[in-house]
Design an enzyme around this catalytic site. Sequence first.
Site, PDB file in Angstrom:
ATOM      1  N   SER A 245      -0.793   3.286   2.609  1.00 52.50           N
ATOM      2  CA  SER A 245      -0.834   2.652   3.913  1.00 52.50           C
ATOM      3  C   SER A 245       0.211   1.533   3.981  1.00 52.50           C
ATOM      4  CB  SER A 245      -2.254   2.159   4.214  1.00 52.50           C
ATOM      5  OG  SER A 245      -2.401   1.787   5.563  1.00 52.50           O
ATOM      6  N   ASN A 246      -0.174   0.320   4.312  1.00 50.86           N
ATOM      7  CA  ASN A 246       0.803  -0.771   4.283  1.00 50.86           C
ATOM      8  C   ASN A 246       1.370  -0.960   2.878  1.00 50.86           C
ATOM      9  OD1 ASN A 246       0.503  -1.256   6.986  1.00 50.86           O
ATOM     10  ND2 ASN A 246      -0.535  -3.210   6.765  1.00 50.86           N
TER      11      ASN A 246
END
Length: 585
Positions: A245-246
């Site tokens: 994800s991030n």
Amino acid sequence: MSRDEPMIEPQRVTEHRGGDDLLTAGLGLDGLRAMMPPAFADPQRPTARELRRRAIWSSWRGIADLSPGGGYGQVYGSTAAVPGREYSALATLPGARQPHRVLVQVPDDFDQTRRCVVVAPSSGSRGVYGAIAVAGAWALPKGCAVAYTDKGGGSDYFDLDSQAGFGEDGTARPREAGDLAFAPDAAGGGGVAFKHAHSRDNPEADWGRHVQQAAGFALGALSQAFPQAKPFRFDNTRVIAAGISNGGGAVLRAAELEGDWLDAVVAGEPNVWARGQAGARSLYDYTTEAALLMPCALLHLPAEALPQPPLRAQAEPLWTQRCASLKAAGLVEGDSVQAQAASAHARLLANGWTHEVLVAGALSVGFDLWRAIAVTYASAYGRYGVGEHPCGYAFAAQNPDFSARASTAAERVAWWSDASGIPPGNGVGIVDTRIAAPDFTLPGLQCLRALQAGDSADALRVRAGIDATAAAPPRAGLPVVVIHGRDDGLVPEAFSSAPYVAAARAAGRDVRYWQVRKAQHFDAFLALPAYGARYVPLLPYMYAALDRVQAHLDGQGALPADAVVEARPRGAGAVEATQLAMPSR
């Protein structure tokens, strides 16, 4: 980065053995599966050890599917007890206003003959342990150290009413203590501030540098842990960056930095923006579009197409009102709800969304994730401080009617261990000053969208911050593996991984790409029966890719080949290895 030993010294060193190991804080798989978090002996004054255990519990449950039928610990993954030490500090990038947390876990059986560090930035905006289920579970049992960073986000909330935040050890303390992990510029006012939204640093622009600094800190920690074997340098210690994800976006941003400090990268479902590449869209662009249009568009899908939650019956009145609001604003066409929903659905498809992504995106609608992301990131991109949000948003503890109130001491002390890094959650909610009937959140969402599409001074300021997050191709010769679920409803691969890989290859970089059918963004939600029945976890592919990369670096195999993985969900049964259809080469 220089090969000289880093100058950041650990501020705290703790030992974790017996009933308090590195990987699960002594909880084991059964303890991680417990529905209630580990209790504090004194709910208003938890110890640093209690907070750490609870933060690890929360971080595991926020990322992995630990349900009995999910396969974790049996089909894939490890929760083995790993004794060792932790070295932690608050590190500040040159030019930054606020520090980011760095923490290195060094297992007692660290292999000094095959020195290995996995650098793991947190997913989302989670605290410093936010990647423990991603990197810790793979690396620690293999004798590798793990370096974590919250990459300028994290759960270091600051209570503006009591003027209190958190120290390096996670315990609550007043501003005047002077050693807080985050203290905003604002000296007064009420409510809650948090680092991702209010640091004035636009942390996403520096994700790669956060990862690099954490890697350097790891070498310093290892030199302290094993003084007889030092120096630990980038030319004698293997460094792999891994995140989802991030965190996946962060390791790809690290991959573009110059120097030979990094040996390989594995990025899962990365939030990454290859500006200028066909199909690429920034997170803020598609998030604000989804926040506006997706509630209406979901009415175009038959009820049985959507997993639960959200509960369709409870959501339909709100989605119906959104359709009417969009029609009044000229954003959709049609004189009936059905026609308006079809218009919203068609508009999203025309802008690159797919049917599979919209189905999985129902979760983000139901849990109000689109709005939560847009509110926080608008503040971060514009480098706004407390009370400066261009759309009037703020954050505070809330009453049942969503009105703001002061937080309690028991709530505050648990934020560091429990919070995800972005409200709403853990007693902190979004205060929307534009809220108005009949479609209560629409005015604020229209303001947020105007920051992407408008030409006001605030819009230009926010878009300048977004521009600073654009990714470049990885360094030539660096092994990079990207993994993404084809059904990802939060960070669609068509906007992120696919254009990034295309841009990297156009620049002559050898990036390998696994696309996993029937994988969405949140493994943790597979514990919900409706999600577990129709989707597969992504973590097994992260672990497998790390295995392949490690073998390649050891000269024992090629990098993984590109693959479209035909995975099969478990349905009503339990996960089996054959259902994952793991690529064989």
